[in-house]
Write an enzyme that holds these catalytic residues in place. Structure first.
Site, PDB file in Angstrom:
ATOM      1  N   ASP A  81      41.190  40.315  42.282  1.00  0.00           N
ATOM      2  CA  ASP A  81      39.955  40.254  42.811  1.00  0.00           C
ATOM      3  C   ASP A  81      39.031  40.159  41.805  1.00  0.00           C
ATOM      4  O   ASP A  81      39.365  40.490  40.527  1.00  0.00           O
ATOM      5  CB  ASP A  81      39.663  41.497  43.701  1.00  0.00           C
ATOM      6  CG  ASP A  81      39.602  43.152  42.837  1.00  0.00           C
ATOM      7  OD1 ASP A  81      40.435  43.087  42.064  1.00  0.00           O
ATOM      8  OD2 ASP A  81      38.724  43.608  42.941  1.00  0.00           O
ATOM      9  N   GLU A 142      40.621  46.203  42.672  1.00  0.00           N
ATOM     10  CA  GLU A 142      40.302  47.009  41.400  1.00  0.00           C
ATOM     11  C   GLU A 142      38.873  46.897  41.037  1.00  0.00           C
ATOM     12  O   GLU A 142      38.199  48.017  40.571  1.00  0.00           O
ATOM     13  CB  GLU A 142      40.870  46.219  40.425  1.00  0.00           C
ATOM     14  CG  GLU A 142      40.953  47.326  38.947  1.00  0.00           C
ATOM     15  CD  GLU A 142      39.913  47.193  37.979  1.00  0.00           C
ATOM     16  OE1 GLU A 142      39.466  47.751  37.021  1.00  0.00           O
ATOM     17  OE2 GLU A 142      39.012  46.053  38.179  1.00  0.00           O
TER      18      GLU A 142
END
Length: 378
Positions: A81, A142
């Site tokens: 991400d 994350e």
């Protein structure tokens, strides 16, 4: 093996361009899963076993091993991400000049995903036994605090001998041997509204109470000890001539050791136990959500191995501490020797001028390859 990987540089840059031009913002489940499926395809095509850890609130996580892997000793942590909104890749696609590549997520951490793919591809191509010692975990959240992946990370870190985290190296090429822990809290104050000109005596200012609390919170900061408490966002009131009946603050806490975390939580509780402005009430919620990554004796041993491998490759490695958070904190807190910042060199993550230093792309990939080989000899 080295020549094989060196000769893949053009392919690596092409794949990086493909990755960067795919949006994968943490909160866009569709885009993250589209990127996830491409990663699945690539690793499956080189004969890896890919297990999809399905999620509802974020994109799916991936666990990747060789098909012959039974008890891997090395956990490699990465994430797919980015912090960027949908459409960013279309508006600001991959670009490069002689020395640098640019684009959303290019260094945090799509270059690292290309690196680990080519490391595994190389190990597979040369039938290296070390490939069976590696477990790769690619998470999807994350950048929003690993809320949905923390348990998975800790599960797969259990019983590992080493953990290598592929966040980018610092701008000067240093890898990360320690990170501060992190906590996030919300402070809400309720008061009583009144007109500041007609009947100020009837009011109870939530903003005034919040101001007292901000000063007390900032007083916890001790920069020499690595402790920082920051009130970074405040809101309150309705108009300049109204005594405020509500005010809120977002509080960020950083610390170097777990012992400090316990002390800080006690100080926070003490501060919130009383009010300075009579008639106001306080609500304080939040938690310490990342433990510190402490530089232990076992970490020092792992660092020495990495630096020795770097010396052999003419890559002279230094290590540093950083206040930024990453998933490295979770295996480290479990006692697993952990080193972070093992991705390529770059800078300005999360910004429009985020970049990868192209001269580091293949050398840092080679470093990772040789570190894996060295660790599996032990």
């Amino acid at each position: 093996m080295d020549d094989y990987l060196i000769n893949k540089e053009a392919e690596m840059i092409d794949l990086l361009e493909q990755f960067v031009n795919m949006d994968s913002g943490s909160l866009d489940i569709h885009e993250v899963n589209q990127f996830s499926r491409e990663l699945q395809r690539l690793f499956t095509c080189i004969g890896m076993d890919v297990v999809v850890n399905e999620q509802k609130d974020v994109g799916n996580h991936l666990v990747i091993r060789s098909k012959e892997c039974v008890h891997p000793s090395i956990l490699i942590l990465t994430h797919m991400d980015t912090v960027f909104e949908k459409g960013t890749a279309k508006n600001r696609p991959f670009s490069r000049d002689t020395h640098r590549a640019y684009g959303p997520g290019v260094i945090d951490m799509k270059a690292s995903l290309v690196s680990i793919y080519y490391v595994m591809k190389t190990l597979k191509e040369f039938s290296r036994q070390s490939i069976h010692e590696v477990e790769l975990l690619i998470t999807s959240d994350e950048e929003i605090g690993s809320i949905y992946s923390r348990d998975l990370i800790e599960k797969h870190a259990h019983n590992k001998r080493y953990c290598l985290v592929l966040e980018p190296a610092r701008k000067n090429g240093a890898i990360v041997s320690a990170r501060r822990g992190k906590g996030n809290f919300t402070l809400e104050v309720k008061g009583k509204a009144a007109h500041s000109g007609i009947e100020p005596e009837r009011g109870r200012s939530a903003i005034e109470e919040l101001a007292y609390k901000i000063i007390e919170l900032h007083d916890i900061t001790d920069e020499e000890e690595g402790i920082n408490v920051n009130v970074g966002l405040i809101e309150g009131g309705t108009s300049a001539n109204t005594i405020s009946d509500h005010a809120t603050a977002q509080v960020d806490v950083r610390f170097r050791t777990q012992e400090q975390a316990i002390e800080i939580e006690q100080k926070l509780n003490d501060i919130m136990a009383n009010t300075e402005v009579d008639g106001t009430k306080i609500s304080f919620e939040g938690e310490i959500n990342r433990p510190p990554m402490e530089k232990t004796e076992q970490t020092e041993k792992l660092l020495r191995i990495i630096k020795r491998v770097g010396d052999e490759l003419q890559i002279f490695i230094k290590d540093t501490e950083t206040g930024g958070a990453s998933d490295a904190s979770f295996p480290s807190a479990l006692g697993v020797p952990t080193v972070d910042g093992l991705g390529p060199v770059g800078g300005n993550p999360h910004r429009e001028d985020e970049y990868l230093d192209l001269s580091s792309f293949v050398p840092r990939t080679l470093l990772l390859l040789h570190v894996i080989e060295e660790l599996t000899k032990r």
